[in-house]
Design a protein around this motif. Structure first.
Motif, PDB file in Angstrom:
ATOM      1  N   VAL A 191      45.967  23.035  32.790  1.00 41.12           N
ATOM      2  CA  VAL A 191      47.030  22.840  33.765  1.00 41.12           C
ATOM      3  C   VAL A 191      48.380  23.013  33.079  1.00 41.12           C
ATOM      4  N   ILE A 192      49.441  22.876  33.847  1.00 43.80           N
ATOM      5  CA  ILE A 192      50.795  22.996  33.312  1.00 43.80           C
ATOM      6  C   ILE A 192      51.292  21.615  32.894  1.00 43.80           C
ATOM      7  N   GLY A 193      51.841  21.536  31.688  1.00 41.20           N
ATOM      8  CA  GLY A 193      52.485  20.323  31.231  1.00 41.20           C
ATOM      9  C   GLY A 193      53.924  20.638  30.895  1.00 41.20           C
ATOM     10  N   PHE A 194      54.863  20.089  31.654  1.00 46.77           N
ATOM     11  CA  PHE A 194      56.281  20.403  31.430  1.00 46.77           C
ATOM     12  C   PHE A 194      57.015  19.191  30.893  1.00 46.77           C
ATOM     13  N   LYS A 195      57.544  19.334  29.675  1.00 51.34           N
ATOM     14  CA  LYS A 195      58.387  18.314  29.061  1.00 51.34           C
ATOM     15  C   LYS A 195      59.836  18.793  29.156  1.00 51.34           C
ATOM     16  N   PRO A 196      60.621  18.212  30.045  1.00 49.93           N
ATOM     17  CA  PRO A 196      62.005  18.679  30.190  1.00 49.93           C
ATOM     18  C   PRO A 196      62.861  18.267  29.008  1.00 49.93           C
ATOM     19  N   SER A 197      64.096  18.711  29.009  1.00 49.01           N
ATOM     20  CA  SER A 197      65.050  18.253  28.005  1.00 49.01           C
ATOM     21  C   SER A 197      65.139  16.736  28.068  1.00 49.01           C
ATOM     22  N   ARG A 198      65.164  16.116  26.909  1.00 52.99           N
ATOM     23  CA  ARG A 198      65.280  14.656  26.880  1.00 52.99           C
ATOM     24  C   ARG A 198      66.554  14.219  27.600  1.00 52.99           C
ATOM     25  N   GLY A 199      66.409  13.167  28.393  1.00 51.61           N
ATOM     26  CA  GLY A 199      67.554  12.615  29.095  1.00 51.61           C
ATOM     27  C   GLY A 199      67.717  13.088  30.516  1.00 51.61           C
ATOM     28  N   LEU A 200      67.024  14.154  30.917  1.00 50.51           N
ATOM     29  CA  LEU A 200      67.157  14.629  32.291  1.00 50.51           C
ATOM     30  C   LEU A 200      66.458  13.688  33.267  1.00 50.51           C
TER      31      LEU A 200
END
Length: 467
Positions: A191-200
């Protein structure tokens, strides 16, 4: 129970569920019943640590249906799971450690935004204890397995979040990613695992692993679902000292893709994984502008995480519990925590200075590329292999993920199918801080998904109330 699957069997997407609810072929109550039945049919497979009982879940769905203008809600009746290190009011937060458990008195703001948008909370998903591990085996509960079978590990620490999506029980789940905890299990379950920019996304209401590095992440079956969920969850939170505003949207410019030289890629003797990834790289070279970028400074930063003083940061949150209840902690997790006691303030400052030097080197590389593409994992492991060599296997699993938050990068793990011998293959797309939309755009192109932004200018719910 035995896993009859061989690969992900994701269910209806967010868009499909919304269309069903809007068109009358489905409803939040019907969806709630379907989800509860699907979870019950699997039994205790290590995906969930607690779920809302079936009758209560249907009652919650009925309450969503009665809300004013309910069908206009962006996540009207869409079910989701939450990693059991994140607070939901009135529900236990356990971090997979029964003696640590408590009943949350407030809901994490990021989760509350989902509830306000009409989403249906299903339950808490399993994790490596205290969110310490990338393999999914460090739990006193049922050890989860990958949907690819063959006794493969599920990955961790967000093991249950990935499985809940890969099994088709929910279209998305909230996870965390400090050192790869959201990307590795996504890779191992297709599956897709999305880690955004920290703090968003606010981390208020998250029991921290390493507070300076922690990040909430999203598991989903498609990029469109990631976009829809992010548009709800992202937003500044002044109670989170790491909070910051979202970066610019991608403006249809050509995306420059950075690829490390073949000689710098590590697959730990896994020839099938190497061949699968190289085939993907060849395709990427045919479709996108590619520049060669050395991986050395990224890997050098990664070694600082578990071979440096950031291990000691876990003791800020768990040090007193370690002292008072050492036998309540999984032996491997306890060993890692104990190792944090050996670092000094001098070690911390030396590591911070080294990291700053590496950040400067990496920062210059972004002048020549927009997204760095690497394998998410270099190989896979069975549960027995991890239990036999827990630290070594975990280090190999984090080879391409450990440096992400240290260098202030964002990352998306995307599925590429399977190796010749039927194991999951995944690529990781890494971007500099606040380039989230560019990374998501490249992910959509690789996965051949049409992409549109659902809220060009997302207005936080609190701001909407002031309008």
């Amino acid at each position: 129970m035995a896993n009859p699957l061989h690969g992900p069997s994701t269910g209806p997407s967010v868009a499909e569920i919304l269309a069903s609810h809007a068109g009358g072929t489905g409803s939040p109550t019907k969806t709630a019943a379907r989800v509860a039945d699907a979870i019950a049919a699997r039994g205790d497979d290590g995906t969930w640590l607690s779920t809302v009982p079936r009758d209560q879940l249907i009652t919650a769905a009925e309450a969503i249906e009665r809300r004013p203008a309910a069908r206009t809600l962006p996540l009207y009746g869409v079910p989701f799971g939450v990693k059991d290190s994140i607070d939901v009011e009135g529900r236990p937060t356990t971090l997979s450690c029964p003696d640590y458990a408590y009943i949350a008195t407030a809901t994490a703001p990021a989760v509350q935004k989902l509830l306000d948008a009409g989403a249906l909370y299903v339950g808490k998903t399993n994790l490596d204890q205290f969110a310490t591990g990338l393999n999914g085996t460090r739990t006193p509960h049922t050890v989860p397995r990958s949907v690819y079978g063959s006794d493969l590990i599920s990955g961790g620490s967000s093991s249950g979040s990935a499985l809940a999506v890969a099994l088709g029980q929910v279209p998305f789940a909230v996870a965390t990613d400090t050192a790869g905890s959201g990307r590795v299990p996504a890779a191992l379950n297709g599956v897709i695992g999305f880690k955004p920019s920290r703090g968003l996304i606010s981390t208020v209401g998250l029991v921290p692993a390493c507070k300076s590095l922690d990040c909430l992440s999203v598991m989903a079956g498609c990029i469109d679902d990631v976009d829809r969920v992010l548009d709800i969850m992202v937003g500044r939170d002044d109670d989170d000292p790491w909070s910051r505003e979202r970066g610019p949207r991608h403006r249809n410019a050509a995306i420059r893709v950075g690829l490390p030289p073949d000689s710098e890629l590590e697959f730990f003797g896994d020839d099938e994984m190497r061949m699968a990834h190289n085939a993907f790289r060849a395709q990427l070279r045919r479709t996108h502008t590619v520049v060669e970028v050395s991986l050395e400074p990224f890997l050098a930063a990664g070694t600082l995480l578990y071979q440096g003083p950031w291990v000691a940061e876990r003791l800020v949150e768990f040090g007193d519990f370690l002292t008072a209840h050492p036998d309540s902690i999984h032996p491997v997790v306890r060993e890692i925590f104990e190792g944090g006691r050996s670092y000094t303030a001098v070690d911390a400052f030396a590591a911070l200075q080294k990291l700053q030097q590496l950040k400067a080197v990496v920062g210059r590389l972004w002048q020549h590329m927009d997204v760095l593409v690497v394998p998410t994992i270099g190989t896979t492991f069975t549960v027995d292999q991890v239990l036999a060599a827990p630290i070594d296997c975990n280090t190999k699993l984090g080879h391409y993920t450990h440096f992400g938050n240290l260098l202030d990068l964002l990352g998306a793990a995307i599925p590429l199918g399977a190796t010749a011998d039927g194991r999951p293959c995944s690529a990781m797309l890494l971007g500099n801080a606040l380039s989230d939309d560019t990374v998501l755009q490249l992910a959509a192109e690789i996965l051949d998904e049409p992409r549109s932004t659902h809220q060009e200018a997302t207005v936080p719910l609190a701001a909407q109330e002031r309008l």
